[in-house]
Write a protein that holds these residues in place. Structure first.
Motif, PDB file in Angstrom:
ATOM      1  N   GLU A   1      -9.013  -3.624   6.042  1.00 38.52           N
ATOM      2  CA  GLU A   1      -7.872  -2.721   6.222  1.00 38.52           C
ATOM      3  C   GLU A   1      -7.460  -2.181   4.868  1.00 38.52           C
ATOM      4  O   GLU A   1      -7.188  -2.951   3.945  1.00 38.52           O
ATOM      5  CB  GLU A   1      -6.694  -3.437   6.899  1.00 38.52           C
TER       6      GLU A   1
ATOM      7  N   GLU B   1      -5.026  -0.819   2.442  1.00 36.33           N
ATOM      8  CA  GLU B   1      -3.569  -0.899   2.353  1.00 36.33           C
ATOM      9  C   GLU B   1      -3.087  -0.796   0.914  1.00 36.33           C
ATOM     10  O   GLU B   1      -3.852  -0.985  -0.034  1.00 36.33           O
ATOM     11  CB  GLU B   1      -3.071  -2.243   2.929  1.00 36.33           C
TER      12      GLU B   1
ATOM     13  N   ASP C   1      -6.560  -6.172   3.797  1.00 32.89           N
ATOM     14  CA  ASP C   1      -6.149  -7.178   4.779  1.00 32.89           C
ATOM     15  C   ASP C   1      -7.326  -7.395   5.735  1.00 32.89           C
ATOM     16  O   ASP C   1      -7.376  -6.842   6.830  1.00 32.89           O
ATOM     17  CB  ASP C   1      -4.904  -6.670   5.524  1.00 32.89           C
TER      18      ASP C   1
END
Ligand code: CA
Length: 440
Positions: free
Chosen positions: A210, A212, A244
């Motif tokens: 992820e 981020e 993540d």
């Protein structure tokens, strides 16, 4: 905007560290991000440094030479983590930034240059550690594009839950499994359930990244007290890249009713350099313009200043190298490129909401934005969205396909800000290679 422009943002300023003046450097003199390093092959303790071009300036050494005398945070610079510097708050940090700028700029005083020259270490000769000893880590879900895309995969008729436009949604992450960039990530095992048979335990077959942005708390709040939205930015130290890592099959089976747990807590990677809010000042933009028909933020999350400058024009990019791509020398394939200005909630709103029940945030707590995706298909921040949960695999330059990550794959996150009239600054990168699951 809380952070004003000053001489440290002057786009014409150049450094006597030549590599910092290259157009493609993430770390020109206008950036000056903080990190924690160890010289490779030496048994010295971890030290705080500042990135300049392809070097690290050793702030421990500078402090011991007396070059930071007069700085409120001089002793914090001699610590083995950024915690003390983060706790010191904005004014002391801004003063240190001006001092470091003066030491590193081309028209430096002769004494400062001689003093600093011996304490520049090539970044190639150091290992970067986690920037801070993080007490608590919280991950938000602030991209409405990500939330809608993911929601559609699980609830086609009702992608966005009714609370989304009122609450900056988040979950408590796990601080113990935060790892520095370049730390390999082991494929987790866990319970999965394909819907027909009983659940089984085994290695995840749907490992994802992820893309981020993480941001660190500087000064916190006392338990039972809150942080007003108008002053929230004073409580933020700076930002880094954050991956993540997510096991989608474990997540899908465990997430109801209490949210993410073991599908997320096996590892979260951070980039080593924390770019301060001061360095980001030229790149602030209005917060997300809510389309007509969306509710207004509730008063405790609404501030005209935050609406006007609470956004951040910061490009983020995720790319992938498979083992075969690496062997044949192929460049990483960019999987997604998104901009933080598209986030539905600002950093200030996330922080204020977090403390709104009296929860105490502490210096060096880490908050993360959630996957940064945009409206465009090229702006998707994870494979779950990009491949529609594996239905539309990505084709790599080798002809290989990916629904999710395979062992040996490396994910590389990058981020940068650029704007006419200012020097481009970068966040560096955040890397991680997937290792096979542990044998049982
Ligand atoms: Ca996340």
């Amino acid at each position: 905007m809380f952070y004003r422009l000053d001489e440290t943002h002057d786009p014409k300023a150049r450094s006597w560290v030549e590599s910092a003046n290259r157009d493609d450097s993430d770390f020109p003199i206008q950036n000056l991000p903080f990190g924690v390093f160890k010289r490779r092959g030496q048994h010295r303790a971890a030290r705080v440094g500042v990135a300049i071009g392809d070097r690290v300036l050793d702030l421990y050494a500078l402090q011991h030479r007396g070059m930071l005398a007069g700085e409120e945070v001089a002793t914090a610079c001699a610590a083995p983590s950024l915690n003390a510097l983060m706790a010191a708050g904005a004014k002391a940090r801004q003063s240190l930034r001006r001092r470091l700028h003066a030491i590193l700029r081309e028209d430096v005083s002769a004494g400062d240059r001689v003093g600093a020259e011996g304490h520049l270490v090539p970044q190639d000769d150091v290992d970067m550690l986690l920037p801070a000893d993080v007490g608590d880590y919280t991950d938000f879900y602030a991209s409405i594009f990500h939330a809608t895309n993911v929601g559609k995969l699980f609830r086609p008729d009702n992608p966005l839950l009714p609370n989304y436009k009122y609450i900056p949604i988040g979950y408590h992450g796990r601080a113990s499994s935060l790892v520095s960039s370049n730390t390999p990530v082991r494929r987790p095992s866990g319970q999965t359930h394909d819907g027909e048979e009983a659940p089984k335990f085994g290695p995840s077959n749907a490992l994802d990244y992820e893309l981020e942005l993480g941001f660190f708390v500087s000064s916190g709040n006392t338990l039972g007290e809150t942080i007003a939205i108008a002053t929230a930015e004073e409580h933020i130290f700076g930002v880094c890249l954050l991956n993540d890592w997510s096991a989608r099959d474990i997540q899908a089976w465990e997430y109801q009713p209490l949210g993410p747990f073991l599908g997320k807590s096996f590892a979260t990677s951070l980039s080593p350099w924390v770019v301060t809010m001061e360095a980001l000042a030229p790149f602030r933009v209005p917060g997300f313009a809510r389309p007509q028909g969306d509710p207004r933020a509730l008063p405790y999350l609404a501030d005209p200043e935050d609406q006007f400058t609470g956004g951040l024009d910061l490009w983020l990019e995720a790319s992938l190298v498979s083992p075969r791509m690496g062997d044949t020398g192929l460049a990483p394939l960019i999987l997604g490129r998104s901009n933080f200005r598209d986030m539905y909630w600002t950093m200030a709103q996330m922080l204020t909401h977090h403390a709104s029940n009296g929860c105490n945030l502490r210096p060096a707590d880490l908050l993360a934005s959630g996957t940064v995706s945009g409206s465009d298909k090229t702006a998707r921040g994870c494979l779950l969205e990009l491949t529609s949960r594996g239905k539309e695999p990505v084709t790599l330059p080798t002809g290989e396909q990916r629904k999710f990550l395979e062992d040996g794959d490396e994910v590389i996150l990058r981020g940068y800000c650029q704007r006419d009239g200012f020097r481009r600054i970068g966040l560096g990168c955040c890397r991680g290679v997937i290792l096979p699951a542990a044998s049982r």
